[in-house]
Design a protein around this motif. Structure first.
Motif, short mmCIF file in Angstrom:
data_model
loop_
_atom_site.label_atom_id
_atom_site.label_comp_id
_atom_site.label_asym_id
_atom_site.label_seq_id
_atom_site.Cartn_x
_atom_site.Cartn_y
_atom_site.Cartn_z
N PHE A 165 -4.02 17.12 -14.19
CA PHE A 165 -5.44 17.46 -13.53
C PHE A 165 -6.32 15.93 -14.05
O PHE A 165 -6.03 15.49 -14.15
N ALA A 166 -7.00 16.01 -12.46
CA ALA A 166 -7.40 14.90 -11.49
C ALA A 166 -9.09 14.65 -11.62
O ALA A 166 -9.38 16.00 -11.14
N ALA A 167 -9.79 15.17 -12.42
CA ALA A 167 -11.08 15.15 -11.86
C ALA A 167 -11.77 14.04 -11.61
O ALA A 167 -11.40 12.80 -11.40
N ASP A 168 -13.12 14.73 -11.54
CA ASP A 168 -14.43 13.19 -11.29
C ASP A 168 -13.82 12.65 -9.34
O ASP A 168 -14.21 11.74 -10.17
N VAL A 169 -13.22 12.82 -8.32
CA VAL A 169 -12.24 12.02 -7.34
C VAL A 169 -13.55 12.28 -6.47
O VAL A 169 -14.28 13.28 -5.76
N SER A 170 -13.92 11.09 -6.25
CA SER A 170 -15.09 11.22 -4.90
C SER A 170 -15.08 10.07 -4.25
O SER A 170 -14.63 8.47 -4.83
N PHE A 171 -15.49 9.86 -3.25
CA PHE A 171 -15.41 9.26 -2.05
C PHE A 171 -16.73 8.00 -1.76
O PHE A 171 -17.37 8.17 -0.88
N ASN A 172 -18.03 9.31 -2.14
CA ASN A 172 -18.72 9.03 -2.21
C ASN A 172 -19.62 7.23 -1.84
O ASN A 172 -20.46 6.90 -1.17
N TYR A 173 -19.17 6.75 -2.62
CA TYR A 173 -19.22 5.38 -2.66
C TYR A 173 -18.78 3.98 -2.15
O TYR A 173 -18.33 2.58 -1.81
N ILE A 174 -17.32 4.71 -1.21
CA ILE A 174 -16.69 3.95 -0.35
C ILE A 174 -17.60 3.84 1.08
O ILE A 174 -17.81 5.16 1.85
N PRO A 175 -17.95 2.54 1.20
CA PRO A 175 -19.13 2.56 2.77
C PRO A 175 -18.03 3.57 4.16
O PRO A 175 -18.92 3.95 4.21
N GLU A 176 -17.01 3.19 3.99
CA GLU A 176 -16.48 3.17 5.48
C GLU A 176 -14.56 3.73 4.91
O GLU A 176 -14.80 3.13 4.49
N TYR A 177 -13.84 4.89 5.40
CA TYR A 177 -13.18 5.33 5.78
C TYR A 177 -12.15 3.75 6.58
O TYR A 177 -12.29 3.53 6.97
N CYS A 178 -11.16 3.15 5.34
CA CYS A 178 -10.20 2.21 6.01
C CYS A 178 -9.00 2.64 6.83
O CYS A 178 -8.32 1.62 6.55
N GLY A 179 -8.97 3.40 7.16
CA GLY A 179 -7.07 3.84 7.60
C GLY A 179 -6.04 4.80 6.93
O GLY A 179 -6.82 4.77 5.28
N ASP A 180 -5.75 5.26 7.27
CA ASP A 180 -4.92 6.24 7.05
C ASP A 180 -4.19 5.18 5.32
O ASP A 180 -3.38 5.33 4.42
N GLU A 181 -3.26 3.78 5.88
CA GLU A 181 -2.83 2.92 5.63
C GLU A 181 -3.65 2.64 3.77
O GLU A 181 -2.72 2.67 3.19
N MET A 182 -4.27 2.62 3.46
CA MET A 182 -5.47 2.07 2.79
C MET A 182 -5.44 3.63 1.60
O MET A 182 -5.08 2.98 0.29
N ALA A 183 -5.16 4.72 2.43
CA ALA A 183 -5.77 5.97 1.64
C ALA A 183 -4.25 6.30 0.70
O ALA A 183 -4.19 5.56 -0.10
N VAL A 184 -3.35 5.70 1.21
CA VAL A 184 -1.49 5.94 1.11
C VAL A 184 -1.50 4.83 -0.06
O VAL A 184 -1.15 4.90 -1.11
N SER A 185 -1.69 3.40 -0.12
CA SER A 185 -2.10 1.94 -0.64
C SER A 185 -2.42 2.50 -2.03
O SER A 185 -1.71 2.13 -3.28
N ALA A 186 -4.03 2.71 -1.86
CA ALA A 186 -4.41 2.89 -2.90
C ALA A 186 -4.13 3.67 -3.55
O ALA A 186 -4.33 3.48 -5.48
N PHE A 187 -3.63 4.94 -3.61
CA PHE A 187 -3.36 6.67 -4.31
C PHE A 187 -2.11 6.13 -4.59
O PHE A 187 -0.85 7.32 -4.93
N SER A 188 -1.08 5.57 -4.36
CA SER A 188 0.30 5.47 -3.77
C SER A 188 1.24 5.61 -5.44
O SER A 188 2.42 6.49 -5.91
#
Length: 133
Positions: free
Chosen positions: A5-28
């Protein structure tokens, strides 16, 4: 059996989406742990959409909203389910809950904690290795 279980996942404080590559890299790295689980769940702690489309409810504390594209981060994890029952679920009222649930379902995730219709189940049952969870 492994349950994650992963709790409290929020992206509210990230000012802008930086692309799919960043998403994959950040959570890899954490995605590797999700792959090892027989069942995994992420609790999404914000509503999805554009801030201009919602009227935040009046409350003490922040109203958490992030643009739809941030769901790519969750897709990177490939959880078995996404939980939407938390203290920010109703930050933008019923419209925000319904729209976020629709986006979660469009990505093929099971949902725990919210429903769109009275006839929808209030629970999720999974059969994992012959065990009902």
């Amino acid at each position: 059996m492994k349950i994650l279980f992963a709790a409290d996942v929020s992206f509210n404080y990230i000012p802008e989406y930086c692309g799919d590559e960043m998403a994959v890299s950040a959570f890899s790295e954490v995605a590797e742990e999700f792959k090892k689980a027989d069942f995994s769940m992420v609790n999404l702690e914000n509503i999805l959409g554009d801030r201009e489309d919602y009227e935040p409810i009046e409350k003490c504390g922040p109203n958490l909203i992030s643009e739809d594209s941030f769901i790519k981060y969750i897709e990177t994890l490939k959880p078995s389910a996404v939980g939407l029952a938390n203290n920010h679920t109703y930050d933008t009222g019923a419209h925000g809950v319904s729209r976020t649930l629709t986006k979660v379902k469009e990505k093929g995730f099971d949902n725990v904690g919210t429903r769109q219709a009275e006839t929808d189940k209030k629970y999720l049952v999974k059969d994992l290795k012959g065990i009902k969870l």
